[in-house]
Every structure is written in C-alpha cells, then in structure tokens.
Design an enzyme around this catalytic site. Structure first.
Site, mmCIF file in Angstrom:
data_model
loop_
_atom_site.group_PDB
_atom_site.id
_atom_site.type_symbol
_atom_site.label_atom_id
_atom_site.label_comp_id
_atom_site.label_asym_id
_atom_site.label_seq_id
_atom_site.Cartn_x
_atom_site.Cartn_y
_atom_site.Cartn_z
ATOM 1 N N ASP A 220 8.485 -0.337 2.758
ATOM 2 C CA ASP A 220 8.095 0.643 1.752
ATOM 3 C C ASP A 220 9.183 0.772 0.680
ATOM 4 O OD1 ASP A 220 6.167 2.863 1.098
ATOM 5 O OD2 ASP A 220 7.976 4.078 1.291
ATOM 6 N N GLU A 279 7.127 -4.157 -0.414
ATOM 7 C CA GLU A 279 6.453 -3.409 -1.469
ATOM 8 C C GLU A 279 7.487 -3.263 -2.578
ATOM 9 O OE1 GLU A 279 4.516 0.820 -2.816
ATOM 10 O OE2 GLU A 279 6.344 0.736 -1.640
HETATM 11 C C1 GLC Z 1 5.047 3.777 -1.236
HETATM 12 C C2 GLC Z 1 3.812 4.134 -0.461
HETATM 13 C C3 GLC Z 1 3.277 5.435 -0.987
HETATM 14 C C4 GLC Z 1 4.318 6.499 -0.809
HETATM 15 C C5 GLC Z 1 5.628 6.093 -1.447
HETATM 16 C C6 GLC Z 1 6.761 6.949 -0.981
HETATM 17 O O1 GLC Z 1 4.775 3.522 -2.573
HETATM 18 O O2 GLC Z 1 2.896 3.094 -0.530
HETATM 19 O O3 GLC Z 1 2.087 5.800 -0.336
HETATM 20 O O4 GLC Z 1 3.884 7.702 -1.375
HETATM 21 O O5 GLC Z 1 5.994 4.778 -1.101
HETATM 22 O O6 GLC Z 1 7.088 6.621 0.338
#
Ligand code: GLC
Length: 571
Positions: A220, A279
């Site tokens: 994440d 991500e």
């Molecule tokens: C990422 C997740 C999202 C979350 C953010 C903070 O972007 O996909 O859902 O709100 O991180 O952890």
C-alpha cells in the site's frame, strides 16, 4: 569492454531467461475487498470465512491468485488501511486460525493468496503511536513518526504546507502542541522510515505472513514511505492536481527503492516464488518501472492504464508505453481497470471521460457494453491482469448512496481527491433473491440497490450472454490459448480505421472497436469469443451470434465488428 550503464533501470543484473518463468508473470489476480465479498455470520460485514466458503467460485472463475485488502486489527478509520496490529485479524473478519484455513484451502484449490501490507502509516491506535502520545513530547517513540513543532508565533500553524490526500492539512496538532504528519486521515500517522526500528518491524511483519504461507504482498502507498529531507514546502495551493504528475516531496522519492531491495531478499529466501506488487502512483510509467527492477518488487499496478479512456489511440499509446517501460527491467506489464479506490469501469465508461471518480450513472447499458469489450482487450495483452471483485458481474458503481450511510473518510474531508469510494465497495449479490442477495443473512453494511438480484452470480450462471459467463470463458481461453498472457509485445495490424485496434499474438488476433458505430474488417481467423453479438459477415455461410460461442466466419471475407466491442480470434 562492456559499458556499464548508469541508468537506474539497468542498475541490477539483467534478468536471465530463468527469471522470466514465474507464475506471476501472466497471472490473473482477483482483488477481494473482505468487508464486501461474503458475510458468513450475518453481522452485515464480509469476513474471512465468507471468502473461504467462496473459494470454489473463484477457482471456477479461472483466476490464479486472490489479493485480499486488509483484514488486520483496525479501528476501521479507513476501512482497514489503518492497521492497529499487523499480526492479528480484526474480530469483525475472524481470527488468525481462519486466515490459516483460508490460505490452506486456497492452496488446495490451486489458488495463491496475496495480502495487503500497509507500511506508509499505522493506525493512531497502533501501540507505538499510542505510547508516543501517552508518554508525552519526550517519548522516543515520536521519532518513529514525523512529529514537528508548528510554525507561527505560538506554533499554531502546521510545520509545512502539505495537504492530506483526503483533503485538509496533512498535519494534526496534539494536546501538548506538537504536530504529526498524516498524508491520509489523521487516524493514519505516517511512519518515519529513516528510523531503523520501522524497517526492522516491517521485515518482521513480512516474515510473519510469509511463514503463514502467503504467496505475496500488495504494498500500500509503496511510493510514499520516504519523504524529502527537511520536509520542504510544496508551494502553491491545489496540490492534489499535482498528484501523479510530478515527483512530490512525499511521493516517489528515490530513497524508497532501498527498502524494496531489502524486502526482495526476504521474499527470495522463501520457496515458491513469493511476490510483491507495488501500489505506486508515479508521474510516468518509466518511474513505475523503477519499482520492478530485478532486485526490487515483482509487479506494479499500471494506473496509467486504469486512467485511460475508451479510445483506441489512447489505449494503443498506453499499451505500447507500458510494454516498452517494463521491457528493460524484465518485469511483466500489468493491467487493471477497477479497484476499491476508483469508480467501477462500467460506470466510468458510461460517462463522458472525466477522471476516475465519477458521480453520475451515465448510460449504464453503454458502460457495460464498453466494459465487456475493455475486459477482453485487457485479457488479451501480455502480462498480468488484476480484476476487482464484482466486475465479473458487470456491477456498476452505486452513485446514489445516501450521505448518511457513507463511510469513506475522504467523503468527510470535503476537498479530498476521492470522496466517493463507497460506490465501488457495495457488497456483492450472490443470489437472485433473499437477504442482501446472498451476501449474508443480516443485511449489508452498505445498502445494495434494488434490482441487484438480476446481477447476482446465481442469475448470471449458465446464461451464455451474461458478463459472468463472458469472464469465465475468457479466463478459460486465456489458459488454453498458448501463451496469451506471455511475451512482452503485441504486433499491431496495419490498415485499421480510426477508433479500431487490431493486434496479433502468437496464434491469436484481437479486434477492438472503441467507436459507437460498427466497422467492416477482413475476417482475421476463427472467432473464439466476442464481447457482444457479432453478425453481418459478408458471404458468411454460418455465423454463431451468441457471445461466448465459437463462430465460423469464412476466411477472406469481411465481418462487421460491432460498436464498442472486442472479438478474439484464433489463427
Ligand atoms: C491506498 C489504498 C486506499 C487507502 C490509502 C491509505 O491508496 O488503496 O484505499 O485509503 O492507501 O492507506
């Protein structure tokens, strides 16, 4: 003498042929959002046991791996992306024993399990943060976060001008007057990755889950861990506009790569090709490629692709750009259309192009038609594809949720970039009738729209024209047609009209019409799958119109590629 290139993409040894054999290179990975998938105990909230009970459904769908969004102990300030204990399951989702059973059952069915790891921030209820606050300003635990004195005469102004992704300042002041940094909600304080205890803790967390048998991690906010020294002001307002377009002092700093090199050595210590997917929202696909150099992570989400409109020229440019960016580092390209943070692509494509957060239903029939075509295009590309739960049912975003049921924290921080993510998180319909359409016996945490029974797994199973059967057929063909997901390039076929894509892969052709009118094309092979009914072949002796069925169109004739459709051909 061999020239040693200083280009970052070439830093680590070039991948050998053996490096290119991994299961994950062409895997189809299905995202489960646990609270909205299936509820086993009737509390209105999906849970691990619910996921476990539906594993045979996922196996039969034809996917390779399941990625589970966070199920860890959490106050749920951001639906579990605020973790209070990385080694415990939140009671609302079950227990560690349930997680263990899920991993074992998945493996027995030939499915792999990927879990989310959230290293950019903890929950404000994480023990370190609670003690950092409770023990007062001199607590050494404050060094594990970003605590600073405020500006202004009495320290009443935030230490710098950074804004939270969810809207408002990225700083919150505590009772003793100091401020702490949170790029997301105030309940999600950012960790200080310069502190060795932070790195140690996450290496240990990775090992905990690898020992449990997981096959990998989705990382994440992988681009956020390292902040520019001195936390410099960004300058100007409207910072959210810059996100994803520029290297920011809090995103995509080069220092993050050191962390992933250390993680890679841990992953490689375990047998069975454990992987990690980043991500990472970066300004360019070339910068995304840095995260997947041979000694770093295995994959990174292709958000450039996710943001591409239903437009042939744009799609072709992004496909070529993605493949070209990954080639030098030897990583597979990835493709994704939907996830839990963006408006479902059925609804995006139902509206005029306008980013990834759409608030109007648009023309749902058109959206679904394009979504089905987009899926067949995506699944014909070389690399790994990510599906988001419910897209196989053609679910639209729920754009009319009443404000009082919304839970997305960014909704409550008005200027946030997202704000309306609840619409893609509405629990799945499994049965045509009954309480929450089979999601669970006790309703669902977000209300499902009336009429969702018709979109349920039950209603679509066996209906050859349904979106579910289209996905099943496409995923099964992807396994049968040799090497559809393999390779590093597509060969564009010449002479296609504007708005049309046609490309060749070994033994295979794909034709895509992104325009609103049918086009005539030469028959490129034997039709094996179509996103919509195909008719009107010139001189065709036999045409099977139903989607999902094999059609026989005589070679050297023409056929009519319907508006907003994709057709697969074998040659
Ligand atoms: C990422 C997740 C999202 C979350 C953010 C903070 O972007 O996909 O859902 O709100 O991180 O952890």
């Amino acid at each position: 003498m061999t020239q040693h290139s200083a280009a970052p993409a070439d830093r680590a040894a070039a991948p050998s042929a053996a490096d290119r054999t991994g299961w994950w290179r062409d895997a189809v990975i299905y995202q489960v959002y646990p609270r909205s998938f299936a509820d086993s105990n009737g509390d209105g909230m999906g849970d691990i046991e619910g996921v476990r009970s539906r594993l045979p459904y996922l196996r039969d769908l034809g996917i390779d791996a399941v990625w589970l969004s966070p199920f860890y102990a959490s106050p749920q300030a951001d639906a579990g992306y605020d973790v209070a204990d990385y080694r415990a399951i939140d009671p609302m989702f079950g227990t560690l024993l349930d997680a263990d059973a899920l991993i074992r059952d998945a493996h027995d069915l030939g499915l792999r399990i990927i879990v989310d790891v959230v290293p950019n921030h903890t929950s404000d209820q994480y023990e370190w943060f609670r003690r950092a606050i409770g023990d007062g300003p001199s607590s050494p635990l404050r060094d594990r976060y970003h605590f600073r004195a405020g500006k202004g005469e009495n320290g009443e102004l935030p230490p710098n001008d950074w804004e939270s992704i969810f809207g408002g300042p990225a700083w919150t002041r505590v009772a003793d007057g100091s401020w702490y940094l949170h790029l997301f909600a105030p309940e999600q304080p950012d960790l200080n990755w310069e502190h060795p205890a932070v790195a140690d803790e996450f290496r240990s967390i990775l090992r905990f889950w690898l020992d449990m048998g997981v096959d990998g991690f989705r990382v994440d906010v992988a681009h956020g861990l390292v902040k520019a020294p001195g936390l410099p002001d960004l300058g100007g307002s409207d910072q959210l506009r810059l996100l994803g377009n520029d290297v920011m002092p809090f995103f995509d700093q080069d220092g993050v790569h050191e962390i992933y090199r250390s993680w890679r050595t841990i992953l490689d210590e375990y047998p069975g090709e454990r992987i990690a997917v980043a991500e990472a929202w970066t300004p360019t696909v070339e910068r995304t490629a840095h995260y997947v150099r041979p000694d770093e992570l295995h994959q990174a989400f292709n958000f450039q692709y996710l943001g591409t409109h239903w437009d042939a020229a744009e799609l072709r440019e992004v496909i070529d750009g993605s493949l070209a960016a990954m080639r030098p580092v030897g990583a597979p390209a990835t493709w994704v259309l939907s996830n839990h943070d963006v408006t479902r692509h059925t609804t995006r494509f139902a509206n005029p192009p306008a980013g990834t957060q759409i608030r109007t239903p648009g023309d749902p029939e058109l959206g679904l038609r394009r979504a089905r075509a987009a899926t067949l295009l995506m699944l014909a590309l070389p690399g790994s594809a990510y599906l988001y739960q419910g897209e196989e049912l053609g679910l639209p975003d729920v754009t009319d949720l009443p404000d009082e049921v919304r839970q997305d924290p960014s909704f409550f921080r008005a200027a946030g970039q997202d704000g309306f993510r609840d619409g893609c998180r509405v629990p799945l319909p499994w049965t045509a009738e009954g309480s929450s359409y089979g999601f669970g016996s006790g309703g669902s945490w977000l209300p499902q729209p009336a009429g969702w029974g018709a979109l349920s797994v039950e209603a679509q199973t066996g209906d050859s024209g349904s979106t579910l059967e289209l996905y099943r057929r496409a995923l099964s063909l992807r396994r049968e047609l040799p090497g559809l997901g393999a390779g590093e390039s597509v060969e564009w076929l010449p002479g296609t009209p504007d708005g049309v894509l046609a490309f060749a892969r070994p033994g295979f052709r794909c034709t895509v019409n992104t325009t609103g009118r049918p086009v005539r094309l030469p028959v490129p092979g034997r039709m094996v799958l179509a996103s919509t009914e195909v008719t009107g072949a010139t001189g065709a002796a036999e045409v099977t119109g139903a989607t999902g069925a094999t059609g026989v169109l005589p070679e050297n004739s023409e056929f009519e590629l319907p508006a907003d459709s994709t057709v697969w051909w074998s040659v």
